[in-house]
Design an enzyme around this catalytic site. Structure first.
Site, PDB file in Angstrom:
ATOM      1  CG  ASP A 140      -1.933   0.952   1.048  1.00  4.28           C
ATOM      2  OD1 ASP A 140      -1.915   2.264   0.609  1.00  4.28           O
ATOM      3  OD2 ASP A 140      -2.923   0.623   1.653  1.00  4.28           O
ATOM      4  CE  LYS A 144      -5.308  12.160   0.739  1.00  3.62           C
ATOM      5  NZ  LYS A 144      -6.603  12.380   1.495  1.00  3.62           N
ATOM      6  CB  THR A 211       1.419  -9.404  -8.729  1.00  2.00           C
ATOM      7  OG1 THR A 211       1.766  -7.790  -8.461  1.00  2.00           O
ATOM      8  CG2 THR A 211       2.551  -9.975  -8.070  1.00  2.00           C
ATOM      9  NE  ARG A 212      -5.314  -9.037  -7.329  1.00  2.00           N
ATOM     10  CZ  ARG A 212      -6.259  -8.428  -6.725  1.00  2.00           C
ATOM     11  NH1 ARG A 212      -6.934  -8.016  -7.580  1.00  2.00           N
ATOM     12  NH2 ARG A 212      -6.315  -8.636  -5.588  1.00  2.00           N
ATOM     13  CD  GLU A 214       5.837  -6.181 -12.307  1.00  2.00           C
ATOM     14  OE1 GLU A 214       6.666  -5.851 -11.355  1.00  2.00           O
ATOM     15  OE2 GLU A 214       5.882  -7.189 -13.168  1.00  2.00           O
TER      16      GLU A 214
END
Length: 232
Positions: A140, A144, A211-212, A214
């Site tokens: 993740d 911010k 991976t999905r 990426e």
């Protein structure tokens, strides 16, 4: 029986734990497959005294760890590619756990355990120096600036990771966020890891499975970045 006076860890958790409605097949995986795959004695409810896990349950196999396995494709790929090791995957997002269970059922791999929760709870009960390789794939990004302290590459995560990893163990990070790379450079070495290798697009590890996350990054024009650290 645990001592009721033993202090219990309290942590804020900021990530998602649930997403869109699960399909019937995913509900089936969670109902029928998760309990057998779940690593016991990790949660405070099951192990209030935070007793260290007995790693002999994995025999003499080296232990690898993937933090935040997403949909589980990389985790299953690594388990199938390395039947001589035992892989622990941590993921608090129930939809991801359900996706992983479907992939495990399809692939038939058995050298996996799942902790469907916060990796810090696992760090609490792992012995020193038992993890020989750790993967952090597309974590993740918490984009911010005020949320950067929630990223995995911060002392609250890196210090216990260093403790549970064996000397010389490999720590891989894959991300498409340049600022995450910056923070990794700043935070990971002081935590006791030396940078061994850094590569951009086209420079993934030989055993890497895209991976999905990426693939989404590539579709949206963001370049992957691959960092390899070695635990001192």
């Amino acid at each position: 029986m645990s001592d009721p006076d033993t202090p219990q860890p309290h942590r804020n958790f900021y990530g998602r734990s649930k997403g869109k409605t699960l399909r019937a097949s995913q509900k089936d995986y969670l109902a029928n497959d998760l309990e057998a795959m779940r690593l016991k004695g990790v949660t405070v409810q099951e192990n209030a005294a935070r007793t260290v896990l007995d790693m002999t349950q994995f025999g003499a196999r080296p232990v690898w760890l993937e933090v935040g396995f997403g949909g589980g494709e990389h985790l299953v790929h690594m388990a199938a590619l390395n039947p001589q090791i035992h892989l622990i995957g941590c993921e608090p997002f129930v939809n991801g756990v359900a996706m992983l269970l479907g992939k495990i059922r399809a692939a038939g791999v058995q050298n996996l355990s799942i902790h469907p929760g916060d990796v810090r709870d696992l760090f609490d009960v792992l012995p020193d120096g038992v993890v020989e390789k750790c993967f952090l794939n597309y974590p993740d990004p918490w984009p911010k600036a005020r949320h950067h302290r929630r990223r995995f590459v911060t002392p609250g995560y890196l210090a216990p990771l260093h403790r549970v990893m064996a000397p010389g163990a490999e720590f891989r990070i894959a991300t498409d966020i340049p600022d995450y790379v910056r923070q990794a450079h700043e935070e990971v070495p002081p935590a006791g890891f030396r940078l061994e290798r850094e590569a951009g697009a086209g420079g993934a590890w030989p055993d890497w499975l895209s991976t999905r996350y990426e693939q989404k990054a590539l579709r949206e024009g963001r370049s992957p970045h691959y960092l390899t650290f070695r635990r001192d």
